[in-house]
Design a protein around this motif. Structure first.
Motif, short mmCIF file in Angstrom:
data_model
loop_
_atom_site.label_atom_id
_atom_site.label_comp_id
_atom_site.label_asym_id
_atom_site.label_seq_id
_atom_site.Cartn_x
_atom_site.Cartn_y
_atom_site.Cartn_z
N GLN A 39 49.74 42.95 37.57
CA GLN A 39 49.46 42.77 38.99
C GLN A 39 48.02 43.13 39.32
O GLN A 39 47.38 42.47 40.15
CB GLN A 39 50.41 43.61 39.85
N PHE A 40 47.50 44.17 38.69
CA PHE A 40 46.09 44.53 38.90
C PHE A 40 45.18 43.38 38.48
O PHE A 40 44.24 43.02 39.19
CB PHE A 40 45.75 45.79 38.10
N MET A 41 45.46 42.77 37.33
CA MET A 41 44.62 41.69 36.81
C MET A 41 44.68 40.46 37.71
O MET A 41 43.65 39.86 38.04
CB MET A 41 45.07 41.33 35.39
N VAL A 42 45.90 40.07 38.12
CA VAL A 42 46.05 38.89 38.97
C VAL A 42 45.37 39.10 40.31
O VAL A 42 44.67 38.22 40.83
CB VAL A 42 47.54 38.56 39.15
N SER A 43 45.56 40.28 40.91
CA SER A 43 44.93 40.57 42.19
C SER A 43 43.41 40.68 42.06
O SER A 43 42.66 40.24 42.94
CB SER A 43 45.48 41.87 42.77
N LEU A 44 42.96 41.26 40.96
CA LEU A 44 41.53 41.37 40.70
C LEU A 44 40.87 39.99 40.71
O LEU A 44 39.79 39.80 41.28
CB LEU A 44 41.30 42.05 39.35
N ASP A 45 41.55 39.01 40.09
CA ASP A 45 40.93 37.71 39.96
C ASP A 45 40.86 36.95 41.27
O ASP A 45 40.12 35.98 41.38
CB ASP A 45 41.69 36.88 38.93
N LEU A 46 41.61 37.38 42.26
CA LEU A 46 41.52 36.75 43.57
C LEU A 46 40.25 37.14 44.31
O LEU A 46 39.77 36.39 45.15
CB LEU A 46 42.73 37.14 44.42
N SER A 47 39.69 38.30 43.98
CA SER A 47 38.53 38.78 44.74
C SER A 47 37.29 39.03 43.89
O SER A 47 36.20 39.16 44.44
CB SER A 47 38.89 40.08 45.47
N VAL A 48 37.45 39.09 42.55
CA VAL A 48 36.32 39.49 41.72
C VAL A 48 35.17 38.48 41.79
O VAL A 48 34.01 38.84 41.59
CB VAL A 48 36.77 39.71 40.26
N VAL A 49 35.47 37.22 42.08
CA VAL A 49 34.41 36.21 42.12
C VAL A 49 33.66 36.20 43.45
O VAL A 49 32.59 35.60 43.55
CB VAL A 49 34.97 34.80 41.85
N ASN A 50 34.21 36.85 44.48
CA ASN A 50 33.63 36.72 45.82
C ASN A 50 32.18 37.15 45.89
O ASN A 50 31.33 36.45 46.44
CB ASN A 50 34.46 37.51 46.83
N VAL A 51 31.89 38.34 45.36
CA VAL A 51 30.52 38.85 45.44
C VAL A 51 29.58 38.02 44.58
O VAL A 51 28.40 37.88 44.89
CB VAL A 51 30.49 40.34 45.01
N GLY A 52 30.09 37.44 43.51
CA GLY A 52 29.24 36.64 42.62
C GLY A 52 29.02 35.22 43.09
O GLY A 52 28.25 34.48 42.45
N LEU A 53 29.64 34.80 44.20
CA LEU A 53 29.54 33.40 44.63
C LEU A 53 28.10 32.91 44.85
O LEU A 53 27.75 31.80 44.41
CB LEU A 53 30.38 33.18 45.89
N PRO A 54 27.25 33.68 45.53
CA PRO A 54 25.87 33.17 45.69
C PRO A 54 25.17 32.91 44.36
O PRO A 54 24.47 31.90 44.21
CB PRO A 54 25.18 34.30 46.48
N ARG A 55 25.35 33.77 43.37
CA ARG A 55 24.69 33.57 42.08
C ARG A 55 25.39 32.49 41.26
O ARG A 55 24.77 31.80 40.47
CB ARG A 55 24.63 34.89 41.31
N ILE A 56 26.70 32.35 41.44
CA ILE A 56 27.40 31.23 40.80
C ILE A 56 26.86 29.92 41.35
O ILE A 56 26.62 28.96 40.59
CB ILE A 56 28.91 31.34 41.05
N ALA A 57 26.67 29.86 42.66
CA ALA A 57 26.13 28.64 43.27
C ALA A 57 24.74 28.31 42.74
O ALA A 57 24.43 27.16 42.41
CB ALA A 57 26.08 28.80 44.79
N ALA A 58 23.90 29.34 42.62
CA ALA A 58 22.55 29.12 42.12
C ALA A 58 22.55 28.76 40.64
O ALA A 58 21.77 27.90 40.19
CB ALA A 58 21.70 30.37 42.36
N GLY A 59 23.44 29.38 39.87
CA GLY A 59 23.44 29.16 38.43
C GLY A 59 23.99 27.82 38.01
O GLY A 59 23.50 27.21 37.05
N LEU A 60 25.01 27.34 38.73
CA LEU A 60 25.65 26.08 38.33
C LEU A 60 25.39 24.94 39.29
O LEU A 60 25.78 23.80 39.01
CB LEU A 60 27.17 26.29 38.19
N GLY A 61 24.75 25.20 40.42
CA GLY A 61 24.39 24.12 41.33
C GLY A 61 25.49 23.71 42.29
O GLY A 61 25.60 22.53 42.64
N PHE A 62 26.31 24.66 42.76
CA PHE A 62 27.34 24.36 43.75
C PHE A 62 26.71 24.17 45.12
O PHE A 62 25.75 24.85 45.49
CB PHE A 62 28.34 25.51 43.85
#
Length: 505
Positions: A39-62
Motif C-alpha cells: 500500500q505504501f508503494m502504490v500510494s507513493l506512486d500516485l504522488s511521487v511524480v507530482n514534484v518532478g512534473l516540471p522537469r519531466i516536461a522539460a526533459g521529454l518535451g511534454f
C-alpha cells in the motif's frame, strides 16, 4: 501460550485464527507487513511524480495538457482494471495475483525511468497502473481475510490507512529530493527495489487460503475481460474529452462526439455486467448494500478533490513561489505528519465512534484545509499559505482513510471481498482522474493563455476551492446515505464460519 485444547490462546475481543484446509498457516502479522509495503508503494506512486512534473516536461518535451497524462495514464488503468484485478484475486488466488502484479509493477517502473520520449513514459505509467490494479485488491483482500473482526481488524486497517497516507504524502517529499539531487527518472526507479522487496516478502510470508467455489461466488466461467476493456475505454475517453476542452469547446463536435462515445462504452459496460455468461467484474446488486454504495461515492469525491490538490500545490510552490523540487517536497512534510497523526487518531477513535462520524468529521476538516489553500496568493509564503491548511487538511484526510475501507467491506460475503476491495480502490482512482481532468481544465481556463505567476495562482486557487466543494459533497453522502446504517458484527453459523449480520441497536 496455549488454551486447554492445545491451540493458541485467544485474547478477549479477538477472533481465533482458522487454519486453511490445506494445513498451511495464515500468519496475520506477516500478511499485514506485506500489505503495508504494497500500500505504501502504490500510494507513493500516485504522488511521487507530482514534484518532478516540471522537469519531466522539460526533459521529454511534454506540453501543458499532455503532462497531465503522466498522472492520468496510471490512474485510469489502475482504476479501470481494479475490478478485474479484484475478481481475478478472488478466483485465481490472492497471493498468485499479488505476486504477478508486483513483478509487472517493478518492470514498468524500470521502463518508465528509461523512457526517452513522452509516449514511452505514458505507456510505462499505464502498465504500472495495470500492475497496481492486480496487486492492490489482492493485498486488501488478504488483509480482510487475515483480520475478520474485532480490535485486531481496527488496528490492521489503522496500519493500512497510515501506510496509505504516508505513501501518498511522503511521495511528494521523496519525489522532490530525488528530482533535485538525482534526476526525475528516479521517481520511477525508486519503485523497483520496493517492488522486489515486497515480492520476496510476499513469496515467503503470505499463505493464501485455497480457492473455493461456493454457490454464491460466481455464475461460472472466466472473469469478464470485455467489461474491463469497456470500463477502462469509457473512462479514458471521458477524461480525454474533458481535458481537450482547452482546444475544443464543450459544444464543439469533437468534444460532444468523444463524450458520447464514452457514455456508450460505459452504458455497454453496465449491460455486459448484467447479461454476461462469464463471471461479471462486479455483481451490480452489491450496490444495494448502502454501506458499499455510500463508501464508494464518498471515496470517488475524495479522490477527485485530493489528487488535484497535490498537483496544484506542487505546481504553485514551484511555478508561482519559485521553490526548487527538494524544498517543495520538504514543504509537504506538515501535511504528511498531520495525515499520519489523523490516521493514528482514527484508530483510537474507532473503538468509540461509528465510522460514519469519522467520515463526516474528517471530510469537513479536509474541506476546510482545501478551502484555505484556495486563498493562496502570488506573493505568498510557506507560513501564510501552506502551513495552516496542510495541518488541517492532512489531519482530516487521515481520519477518513481507515473508516471508509471498513465501511466499504462491511457485510460483504467472503467470496466478494476482493471485488469490494477493488471497487473501493477503483472509485478513488477514477475520481482522481476525473477530478484532475475537470479541476485542471477549470484552472487552465482561469489562467488563460498568458501564464504569469498571478494568472497561474488564480487558476490553482480556483482548482483548490472546487476541491473543497467536492469534499463537502462527500460529507453530505456520509451524513445522509449512511444515516441509520448499523455496524456489522460476525455471527457464527452452523458450518463454523462467520457471516456478517447487522448489530442490534
Amino acid at each position: 501460550m496455549t488454551n486447554s485444547s492445545g491451540g493458541p490462546a485467544v485474547r478477549p475481543g479477538e477472533e481465533p485464527a482458522v487454519p486453511p484446509p490445506d494445513g498451511s498457516a495464515v500468519r496475520p502479522g506477516r500478511t499485514l507487513a506485506v500489505v503495508a509495503v504494497v500500500q505504501f508503494m502504490v500510494s507513493l506512486d500516485l504522488s511521487v511524480v507530482n514534484v518532478g512534473l516540471p522537469r519531466i516536461a522539460a526533459g521529454l518535451g511534454f506540453g501543458p495538457v499532455g503532462l497531465t497524462w503522466v498522472i492520468h495514464a496510471y490512474a485510469l488503468t489502475f482504476g479501470g482494471l481494479l475490478l478485474l484485478g479484484g475478481k481475478a484475486a478472488d478466483r485465481y488466488g490472492r497471493k498468485r495475483v499479488l505476486l504477478l502484479g508486483l513483478g509487472l509493477f517493478g518492470l514498468a517502473s524500470l521502463a518508465g525511468g528509461l523512457a526517452q520520449e513522452p509516449g514511452q513514459l505514458v505507456a510505462a505509467r499505464a502498465v504500472q497502473g495495470i500492475g497496481a490494479a492486480s496487486l492492490a485488491p489482492a493485498a486488501l483482500a488478504l488483509l480482510t481475510t487475515a483480520f475478520p473482526s474485532g480490535r485486531p481488524r481496527v488496528r490492521a486497517f489503522g496500519v493500512w490507512s497510515a501506510m496509505n497516507a504516508a505513501g501518498g504524502a511522503l511521495g511528494v517529499v521523496i519525489g522532490g529530493l530525488l528530482t533535485q539531487y538525482a534526476s526525475w527518472r528516479w521517481v520511477m526507479f525508486v519503485n523497483v527495489p520496493m517492488a522486489a522487496g515486497a515480492l520476496a516478502l510476499a513469496w515467503r510470508g503470505v499463505a493464501d487460503r485455497p480457492r473455493t467455489r461456493d454457490a454464491g461466488a460466481a455464475r461460472g466461467g472466466r472473469p469478464d475481460v470485455l467489461g474491463a476493456v469497456l470500463a477502462t475505454g469509457g473512462m479514458t475517453l471521458l477524461v480525454f474529452g474533458v481535458v481537450r476542452t482547452d482546444q475544443h469547446g464543450w459544444t464543439s463536435a469533437v468534444t460532444l462526439a468523444t463524450l458520447a462515445v464514452a457514455v456508450v462504452l460505459l452504458a455497454s459496460f453496465l449491460y455486459v455486467e448484467r447479461t454476461t455468461a462469464r463471471e461479471p467484474l462486479i455483481r451490480l446488486g452489491l450496490f444495494a448494500n448502502r454501506s458499499v454504495a455510500a463508501a464508494n461515492g464518498y471515496n470517488l469525491l475524495v479522490g477527485a478533490a485530493m489528487t488535484p490538490a497535490f498537483y496544484f500545490v506542487s505546481l504553485y510552490l514551484q511555478r508561482v513561489l519559485g521553490k526548487g523540487p527538494a524544498v517543495t517536497g520538504v514543504m509537504f512534510l506538515p501535511f504528511t505528519f498531520a495525515l499520519i497523526a489523523g490516521s493514528v487518531l482514527a484508530v483510537k477513535l474507532g473503538y468509540r465512534l461509528p465510522p460514519r462520524t469519522l467520515l463526516i468529521a474528517g471530510g469537513l476538516l479536509t474541506a476546510v484545509g482545501l478551502g484555505w489553500f484556495g486563498l493562496i496568493s502570488s506573493d505568498g509564503s510557506f507560513a501564510a499559505d501552506i502551513l495552516g491548511p496542510s495541518i488541517i487538511g492532512g489531519a482530516g484526510f487521515g481520519l477518513c482513510l481507515g473508516p471508509v475501507v471498513s465501511i466499504a467491506t462491511a457485510g460483504v460475503a467472503p467470496h466478494e471481498t476482493g471485488t469490494a476491495s477493488g471497487l473501493l480502490n477503483s472509485s478513488r482512482q477514477i475520481g482522481a482522474s476525473l477530478g484532475l481532468a475537470a479541476l485542471g481544465t477549470a484552472a487552465q481556463h482561469r489562467t488563460g493563455s498568458l501564464t504569469t505567476p498571478a494568472t497561474l495562482n488564480a487558476g490553482y486557487g480556483l482548482g483548490l476551492t472546487l476541491g473543497a466543494a467536492l469534499l463537502v459533497a462527500a460529507v453530505l453522502i456520509a451524513a445522509t446515505v449512511l444515516r441509520g446504517t448499523r455496524p456489522q458484527i460476525p455471527a457464527p453459523t452452523q458450518s463454523g464460519q462467520r457471516d456478517l449480520l447487522p448489530a442490534s441497536d
